[in-house]
Design a protein around this motif. Sequence first.
Motif, PDB file in Angstrom:
ATOM      1  N   LEU A 140      -4.080 -12.786   5.666  1.00  0.00           N
ATOM      2  CA  LEU A 140      -3.512 -11.509   6.060  1.00  0.00           C
ATOM      3  C   LEU A 140      -3.408 -10.623   4.830  1.00  0.00           C
ATOM      4  CD1 LEU A 140      -2.114  -9.955   8.418  1.00  0.00           C
ATOM      5  CD2 LEU A 140       0.038 -10.979   7.659  1.00  0.00           C
ATOM      6  N   SER A 141      -3.828  -9.363   4.949  1.00  0.00           N
ATOM      7  CA  SER A 141      -3.838  -8.452   3.817  1.00  0.00           C
ATOM      8  C   SER A 141      -3.167  -7.138   4.171  1.00  0.00           C
ATOM      9  CB  SER A 141      -5.275  -8.154   3.364  1.00  0.00           C
ATOM     10  OG  SER A 141      -5.924  -9.310   2.915  1.00  0.00           O
ATOM     11  N   THR A 142      -2.570  -6.526   3.164  1.00  0.00           N
ATOM     12  CA  THR A 142      -2.039  -5.183   3.322  1.00  0.00           C
ATOM     13  C   THR A 142      -3.155  -4.167   3.089  1.00  0.00           C
ATOM     14  OG1 THR A 142      -1.485  -4.878   0.988  1.00  0.00           O
ATOM     15  CG2 THR A 142       0.155  -5.983   2.385  1.00  0.00           C
ATOM     16  N   ALA A 164       1.257  -0.923 -10.036  1.00  0.00           N
ATOM     17  CA  ALA A 164       1.380  -1.472 -11.387  1.00  0.00           C
ATOM     18  C   ALA A 164       2.660  -0.979 -12.060  1.00  0.00           C
ATOM     19  CB  ALA A 164       0.166  -1.087 -12.218  1.00  0.00           C
ATOM     20  N   ASN A 165       3.129  -1.818 -12.986  1.00  0.00           N
ATOM     21  CA  ASN A 165       4.206  -1.457 -13.916  1.00  0.00           C
ATOM     22  C   ASN A 165       5.541  -1.147 -13.247  1.00  0.00           C
ATOM     23  OD1 ASN A 165       2.550  -1.689 -16.281  1.00  0.00           O
ATOM     24  ND2 ASN A 165       1.560   0.214 -15.635  1.00  0.00           N
ATOM     25  N   GLN A 166       5.839  -1.889 -12.180  1.00  0.00           N
ATOM     26  CA  GLN A 166       7.182  -1.854 -11.623  1.00  0.00           C
ATOM     27  C   GLN A 166       7.425  -3.140 -10.836  1.00  0.00           C
ATOM     28  OE1 GLN A 166       6.854   1.768  -9.115  1.00  0.00           O
ATOM     29  NE2 GLN A 166       7.361   0.479  -7.375  1.00  0.00           N
ATOM     30  N   TRP A 167       8.692  -3.517 -10.721  1.00  0.00           N
ATOM     31  CA  TRP A 167       9.054  -4.722  -9.984  1.00  0.00           C
ATOM     32  C   TRP A 167       8.958  -4.470  -8.488  1.00  0.00           C
ATOM     33  CZ3 TRP A 167       9.256  -9.374 -11.908  1.00  0.00           C
ATOM     34  CH2 TRP A 167       9.580  -9.566 -13.248  1.00  0.00           C
ATOM     35  N   GLN A 168       8.411  -5.445  -7.790  1.00  0.00           N
ATOM     36  CA  GLN A 168       8.333  -5.415  -6.331  1.00  0.00           C
ATOM     37  C   GLN A 168       8.655  -6.801  -5.794  1.00  0.00           C
ATOM     38  OE1 GLN A 168       4.211  -3.179  -6.177  1.00  0.00           O
ATOM     39  NE2 GLN A 168       5.066  -3.814  -8.127  1.00  0.00           N
ATOM     40  N   HIS A 169       9.455  -6.852  -4.737  1.00  0.00           N
ATOM     41  CA  HIS A 169       9.720  -8.124  -4.061  1.00  0.00           C
ATOM     42  C   HIS A 169       8.719  -8.291  -2.923  1.00  0.00           C
ATOM     43  CE1 HIS A 169      11.663 -11.016  -1.311  1.00  0.00           C
ATOM     44  NE2 HIS A 169      12.040 -11.568  -2.447  1.00  0.00           N
ATOM     45  N   ILE A 170       8.021  -9.416  -2.928  1.00  0.00           N
ATOM     46  CA  ILE A 170       7.024  -9.676  -1.898  1.00  0.00           C
ATOM     47  C   ILE A 170       7.422 -10.933  -1.138  1.00  0.00           C
ATOM     48  CG2 ILE A 170       5.142  -8.499  -3.089  1.00  0.00           C
ATOM     49  CD1 ILE A 170       4.216 -11.251  -4.079  1.00  0.00           C
ATOM     50  N   ALA A 171       7.164 -10.937   0.153  1.00  0.00           N
ATOM     51  CA  ALA A 171       7.492 -12.087   0.990  1.00  0.00           C
ATOM     52  C   ALA A 171       6.461 -12.229   2.094  1.00  0.00           C
ATOM     53  CB  ALA A 171       8.885 -11.931   1.589  1.00  0.00           C
ATOM     54  N   TYR A 172       6.131 -13.486   2.386  1.00  0.00           N
ATOM     55  CA  TYR A 172       5.214 -13.825   3.459  1.00  0.00           C
ATOM     56  C   TYR A 172       5.914 -14.828   4.365  1.00  0.00           C
ATOM     57  CZ  TYR A 172       1.502 -16.410   5.843  1.00  0.00           C
ATOM     58  OH  TYR A 172       0.734 -17.044   6.791  1.00  0.00           O
ATOM     59  N   ILE A 193       3.998  -9.861   6.377  1.00  0.00           N
ATOM     60  CA  ILE A 193       4.137  -9.540   4.963  1.00  0.00           C
ATOM     61  C   ILE A 193       5.194  -8.459   4.811  1.00  0.00           C
ATOM     62  CG2 ILE A 193       3.035  -8.548   2.916  1.00  0.00           C
ATOM     63  CD1 ILE A 193       0.412  -9.727   3.794  1.00  0.00           C
ATOM     64  N   TYR A 194       6.153  -8.730   3.895  1.00  0.00           N
ATOM     65  CA  TYR A 194       7.201  -7.778   3.570  1.00  0.00           C
ATOM     66  C   TYR A 194       7.072  -7.398   2.102  1.00  0.00           C
ATOM     67  CZ  TYR A 194       9.448  -9.738   7.779  1.00  0.00           C
ATOM     68  OH  TYR A 194       9.730 -10.165   9.040  1.00  0.00           O
ATOM     69  N   ILE A 195       7.279  -6.133   1.794  1.00  0.00           N
ATOM     70  CA  ILE A 195       7.344  -5.664   0.413  1.00  0.00           C
ATOM     71  C   ILE A 195       8.627  -4.870   0.249  1.00  0.00           C
ATOM     72  CG2 ILE A 195       6.256  -4.262  -1.388  1.00  0.00           C
ATOM     73  CD1 ILE A 195       3.561  -4.871  -0.124  1.00  0.00           C
ATOM     74  N   ASN A 196       9.439  -5.290  -0.718  1.00  0.00           N
ATOM     75  CA  ASN A 196      10.735  -4.653  -0.961  1.00  0.00           C
ATOM     76  C   ASN A 196      11.575  -4.573   0.310  1.00  0.00           C
ATOM     77  OD1 ASN A 196      10.135  -4.279  -3.700  1.00  0.00           O
ATOM     78  ND2 ASN A 196       9.105  -2.340  -3.277  1.00  0.00           N
ATOM     79  N   LEU A 218       8.759  -4.544   6.406  1.00  0.00           N
ATOM     80  CA  LEU A 218       7.569  -5.126   7.012  1.00  0.00           C
ATOM     81  C   LEU A 218       6.409  -4.154   6.857  1.00  0.00           C
ATOM     82  CD1 LEU A 218       6.226  -7.320   8.804  1.00  0.00           C
ATOM     83  CD2 LEU A 218       6.970  -5.973  10.787  1.00  0.00           C
ATOM     84  N   VAL A 219       5.302  -4.634   6.257  1.00  0.00           N
ATOM     85  CA  VAL A 219       4.156  -3.751   6.043  1.00  0.00           C
ATOM     86  C   VAL A 219       2.954  -4.125   6.899  1.00  0.00           C
ATOM     87  CG1 VAL A 219       4.829  -3.058   3.722  1.00  0.00           C
ATOM     88  CG2 VAL A 219       3.419  -5.081   4.017  1.00  0.00           C
ATOM     89  N   THR A 220       2.865  -5.388   7.336  1.00  0.00           N
ATOM     90  CA  THR A 220       1.775  -5.769   8.233  1.00  0.00           C
ATOM     91  C   THR A 220       2.077  -7.116   8.854  1.00  0.00           C
ATOM     92  OG1 THR A 220      -0.644  -5.950   8.446  1.00  0.00           O
ATOM     93  CG2 THR A 220       0.350  -7.002   6.531  1.00  0.00           C
TER      94      THR A 220
END
Length: 199
Positions: free
Chosen positions: A122-124, A131-139, A150-153, A156-158
């Motif tokens: 699965l892809s976003t 780039a160059n910033q913190w991001q929380h990613i979860a699957y 997939i969750y980012i920060n 839900l993104v996809t």
Amino acid sequence: YKAVDNYVGGVNMTNNLGLWHLNDNDTSDTSGNGNKGTATGTTITAGKIGKARQFSGSGEFVNSGAFTSVDGASGVTGEAWIYPTTTSPTNQEIFVKGTNALLMRVDSGGVLMVCVNNTTCLSTSSGAIVANQWQHIAYSWDTITDTSYIYINGALVTSGQEVTTTIGTGTMYLASWAGSSEYFNGKIDEIKVFDYART
């Protein structure tokens, strides 16, 4: 992504199969399941929460052993804080177990990809990771609905249908494919793996 309700300092501390804070010299797994990592060429640096690991994008990784505590799991959640210094290279691994038994990586253009057993990936869309910033990613893989998310920060993104049944076997590497290619360039903090779908 409501799992943050149970976090301590932003990091969930309960019911982990693997929990790598990446803030110490031995890259230990504090889940209690003994998946201690062996670092090659990385440095400890300021992280999102305390300290993290800095990876140069060339020859630096952590080998976390067989990670057998997740083998055969039907349902899984993988999470991490990442700070990529570039999103240009293809296939920057965040973590990968075996031959895509469990995989999370950044692809060219800021695409986040996840796979279970190489059967369904699965892809976003591009630009999801910057780039160059913190991001929380979860699957999260939910076997009740056969759906992956997939969750980012926290958002839900996809999502998509998941056809695999259980997690396969293989060595767990952080920031590299098998310690030989597809190296991550940037910081990684607080990798966590659970044997059920968190929402």
